[in-house]
Design a protein around this motif. Structure first.
Motif, PDB file in Angstrom:
ATOM      1  N   GLY A  93       1.999   9.803  55.902  1.00  0.00           N
ATOM      2  CA  GLY A  93       2.405  10.164  57.251  1.00  0.00           C
ATOM      3  C   GLY A  93       3.833  10.676  57.297  1.00  0.00           C
ATOM      4  O   GLY A  93       4.141  11.651  57.997  1.00  0.00           O
ATOM      5  N   GLU A  94       4.721  10.035  56.538  1.00  0.00           N
ATOM      6  CA  GLU A  94       6.118  10.480  56.496  1.00  0.00           C
ATOM      7  C   GLU A  94       6.229  11.870  55.873  1.00  0.00           C
ATOM      8  O   GLU A  94       6.988  12.723  56.356  1.00  0.00           O
ATOM      9  CB  GLU A  94       6.952   9.471  55.710  1.00  0.00           C
ATOM     10  N   ALA A  95       5.461  12.108  54.790  1.00  0.00           N
ATOM     11  CA  ALA A  95       5.492  13.422  54.141  1.00  0.00           C
ATOM     12  C   ALA A  95       4.963  14.495  55.085  1.00  0.00           C
ATOM     13  O   ALA A  95       5.521  15.596  55.181  1.00  0.00           O
ATOM     14  CB  ALA A  95       4.669  13.391  52.852  1.00  0.00           C
ATOM     15  N   LEU A  96       3.900  14.164  55.804  1.00  0.00           N
ATOM     16  CA  LEU A  96       3.316  15.125  56.736  1.00  0.00           C
ATOM     17  C   LEU A  96       4.283  15.413  57.883  1.00  0.00           C
ATOM     18  O   LEU A  96       4.455  16.569  58.306  1.00  0.00           O
ATOM     19  CB  LEU A  96       1.992  14.583  57.269  1.00  0.00           C
ATOM     20  N   ALA A  97       4.958  14.385  58.388  1.00  0.00           N
ATOM     21  CA  ALA A  97       5.937  14.570  59.459  1.00  0.00           C
ATOM     22  C   ALA A  97       7.083  15.474  58.999  1.00  0.00           C
ATOM     23  O   ALA A  97       7.531  16.366  59.729  1.00  0.00           O
ATOM     24  CB  ALA A  97       6.475  13.219  59.920  1.00  0.00           C
ATOM     25  N   ALA A  98       7.547  15.243  57.769  1.00  0.00           N
ATOM     26  CA  ALA A  98       8.635  16.075  57.236  1.00  0.00           C
ATOM     27  C   ALA A  98       8.193  17.524  57.106  1.00  0.00           C
ATOM     28  O   ALA A  98       8.978  18.458  57.339  1.00  0.00           O
ATOM     29  CB  ALA A  98       9.089  15.534  55.882  1.00  0.00           C
ATOM     30  N   THR A  99       6.920  17.735  56.743  1.00  0.00           N
ATOM     31  CA  THR A  99       6.394  19.096  56.636  1.00  0.00           C
ATOM     32  C   THR A  99       6.347  19.761  58.010  1.00  0.00           C
ATOM     33  O   THR A  99       6.785  20.908  58.180  1.00  0.00           O
ATOM     34  CB  THR A  99       4.987  19.075  56.018  1.00  0.00           C
ATOM     35  N   LEU A 100       5.826  19.050  59.005  1.00  0.00           N
ATOM     36  CA  LEU A 100       5.749  19.606  60.361  1.00  0.00           C
ATOM     37  C   LEU A 100       7.131  19.962  60.887  1.00  0.00           C
ATOM     38  O   LEU A 100       7.298  20.956  61.608  1.00  0.00           O
ATOM     39  CB  LEU A 100       5.057  18.614  61.294  1.00  0.00           C
ATOM     40  N   ALA A 101       8.133  19.161  60.519  1.00  0.00           N
ATOM     41  CA  ALA A 101       9.495  19.407  61.008  1.00  0.00           C
ATOM     42  C   ALA A 101      10.059  20.724  60.479  1.00  0.00           C
ATOM     43  O   ALA A 101      10.960  21.302  61.091  1.00  0.00           O
ATOM     44  CB  ALA A 101      10.404  18.249  60.599  1.00  0.00           C
ATOM     45  N   THR A 102       9.538  21.202  59.348  1.00  0.00           N
ATOM     46  CA  THR A 102      10.058  22.440  58.762  1.00  0.00           C
ATOM     47  C   THR A 102       9.282  23.680  59.197  1.00  0.00           C
ATOM     48  O   THR A 102       9.689  24.802  58.899  1.00  0.00           O
ATOM     49  CB  THR A 102      10.006  22.378  57.226  1.00  0.00           C
ATOM     50  N   MET A 103       8.175  23.503  59.904  1.00  0.00           N
ATOM     51  CA  MET A 103       7.306  24.628  60.254  1.00  0.00           C
ATOM     52  C   MET A 103       7.777  25.295  61.552  1.00  0.00           C
ATOM     53  O   MET A 103       8.447  24.660  62.373  1.00  0.00           O
ATOM     54  CB  MET A 103       5.856  24.153  60.384  1.00  0.00           C
ATOM     55  N   PRO A 104       7.433  26.570  61.748  1.00  0.00           N
ATOM     56  CA  PRO A 104       7.801  27.251  63.005  1.00  0.00           C
ATOM     57  C   PRO A 104       7.276  26.482  64.214  1.00  0.00           C
ATOM     58  O   PRO A 104       6.202  25.883  64.164  1.00  0.00           O
ATOM     59  CB  PRO A 104       7.093  28.609  62.875  1.00  0.00           C
ATOM     60  N   LYS A 105       8.053  26.475  65.273  1.00  0.00           N
ATOM     61  CA  LYS A 105       7.689  25.711  66.465  1.00  0.00           C
ATOM     62  C   LYS A 105       6.400  26.249  67.078  1.00  0.00           C
ATOM     63  O   LYS A 105       6.247  27.459  67.279  1.00  0.00           O
ATOM     64  CB  LYS A 105       8.811  25.769  67.508  1.00  0.00           C
ATOM     65  N   ARG A 106       5.474  25.339  67.341  1.00  0.00           N
ATOM     66  CA  ARG A 106       4.193  25.682  67.948  1.00  0.00           C
ATOM     67  C   ARG A 106       3.564  24.358  68.371  1.00  0.00           C
ATOM     68  O   ARG A 106       3.706  23.357  67.661  1.00  0.00           O
ATOM     69  CB  ARG A 106       3.321  26.392  66.912  1.00  0.00           C
ATOM     70  N   PRO A 107       2.896  24.273  69.517  1.00  0.00           N
ATOM     71  CA  PRO A 107       2.277  23.003  69.914  1.00  0.00           C
ATOM     72  C   PRO A 107       1.293  22.529  68.846  1.00  0.00           C
ATOM     73  O   PRO A 107       0.363  23.258  68.486  1.00  0.00           O
ATOM     74  CB  PRO A 107       1.548  23.359  71.218  1.00  0.00           C
TER      75      PRO A 107
END
Length: 423
Positions: A315-329
């Motif tokens: 979950g932490e790894a996935l959250a860190a990945t989402l934080a680096t992705m272009p903003k989108r809902p």
């Protein structure tokens, strides 16, 4: 149903407990088969909680770029059992798999043995009969008593990051779990140690020192870090300035470093290091789905992603990945097993997602109901609802947010189901 599927169904009934950690049954069957594990190409044995599959995929990509023929064993599979066994680079053919499973079934002669044990024995049998340069062997669970831990002298052992998971089998503290993972370390065999929490690192290093196993640990003997638009790997032998891994997410830089440290021990060239990080493929690890019936449901503006991380570290790894992705809902579609720390998995995701639609995992005995998963999501601070299926969840999300990023996540068993359903 294929021949191998029918045999695999029969093998499920040979031992009442799905997981029963001991090596006695494995040694008995392997001896009856002529000890094929003693006649396979040099083994790189990989244990850890997270990153085993990605690390193995990168090691394989690097070795194959150097012209090496590679056997590989991994679990669980996603869509088909054949994914678990690669012979000299290719997935095992159906006819070979069915014949090997029947041979192991006949030799076992109805004696108690778990599904994982007898299928691992079949993999060793396959590896012993096809020439190759290396065997990449991923543990199924733990390490010390895992069915793969029958190799007396591997060429190399690798310990990826250790965290809390499978506490009912491996212990409920990080040192206990690390001790189980470190059980693959063998006397005087070099061990690559990925980034670890201090209390896990101490246990692993103590085990290695007690066996005079040369230690190659992150932060002491090698390092890896992002650098501008790429990454840097460095050890005593020099520096590799490389692109970011094609496997998505900041955590894949650590996995790449671990793979590169292993490849360095095996004499890899600059070109092999480049191939390791740029050509590796590993499904259901932040994988963008680009075609298929589920993708069509997202319409022209939506995105569909798939990830099989399922514990708090995942979950932490996935959250860190989402934080680096272009903003989108970002909207999650999630199914979980009742053997996991679901709140621990979801809590890091809460700041990065707009909602979670919970589903149950069809055909899985240990699935949480959609209502139970939604309850855990609400406890973690995520707006949650339920749906009858992934397809229904996607339709509901797109109806309200046509440009949504939809991430199907949670159990690897759900990921496999999605890959089959999406064709």
């Amino acid at each position: 149903m294929s021949d191998s599927d029918a045999i695999l169904d029969r093998l499920m009934s040979l031992h009442p407990k799905v997981i029963d950690l001991t090596l006695d049954r494995m040694h008995r069957l392997l001896a009856a088969l002529g000890n094929p594990e003693r006649h396979i190409p040099p083994v790189i044995h990989i244990a850890g909680t997270n990153g085993k599959g990605s690390t193995q995929a990168m090691i394989r990509a690097g070795l194959e770029a150097g012209g090496k023929r590679i056997h590989a064993y991994t679990s669980p599979h996603l869509a088909r059992f054949h994914e678990r066994i690669r012979l000299a680079g290719d997935l095992i053919p159906e006819t070979d798999l069915a014949a090997l499973l029947e041979e192991c079934e006949a030799v076992n002669d109805g004696q108690p043995i778990t599904f994982f044990e007898i299928t691992t024995a079949a993999a060793f049998l396959a590896f012993s009969r096809v020439p190759a340069d290396y065997t990449l062997l991923e543990v199924g669970l733990g390490g010390r008593l895992d069915a793969t831990n029958v190799i007396d002298t591997p060429r190399l052992t690798v310990i990826t990051p250790v965290s809390i998971d499978h506490t009912q089998y491996l212990g409920d503290t990080l040192p206990l779990i690390a001790a189980e993972k470190a059980g693959i370390i063998k006397r005087e065999v070099p061990v690559i140690i990925a980034p670890q929490q201090d209390e896990a690192l101490q246990v692993i290093e103590n085990r290695a020192s007690g066996l005079s196993a040369p230690i190659h640990a992150y932060g002491q003997h090698w390092m890896v870090a992002p650098d501008r638009d790429g990454m840097i790997y460095q050890d005593d032998l020099g520096l590799w300035d490389l692109p970011l891994p094609n496997l998505i997410g900041p955590h894949q830089i650590q996995n790449a470093g671990t793979a590169l440290a292993a490849l360095r021990q095996l004499g890899a060239t600059d070109a092999q290091a480049m191939a390791a990080v740029t050509t590796a493929e590993w499904p259901a690890r932040m994988q963008r789905l680009t075609h298929g019936p589920l993708v069509e449901l997202t319409g022209p503006q939506g995105e569909l992603w798939l990830d099989g991380g399922h514990n708090p570290a995942g979950g932490e790894a996935l959250a860190a990945t989402l934080a680096t992705m272009p903003k989108r809902p970002t909207h999650l579609v999630c199914g979980m097993l009742n053997t996991k720390d679901v709140t621990g998995y979801m809590r890091p995701l809460a700041p990065h997602v707009a909602s979670l639609t919970a589903i149950s995992i069809p055909g899985e005995q240990n699935t949480l109901t959609a209502q139970e998963t939604a309850g855990f999501a609400a406890d973690a601070g995520i707006s949650a609802r339920t749906a009858a299926s992934a397809a229904d969840a996607i339709r509901d999300i797109i109806a309200n947010t046509p440009h949504a990023r939809i991430l199907i996540c949670g159990s690897l068993y759900l990921a496999g189901r999605i890959l089959r359903e999406n064709g």
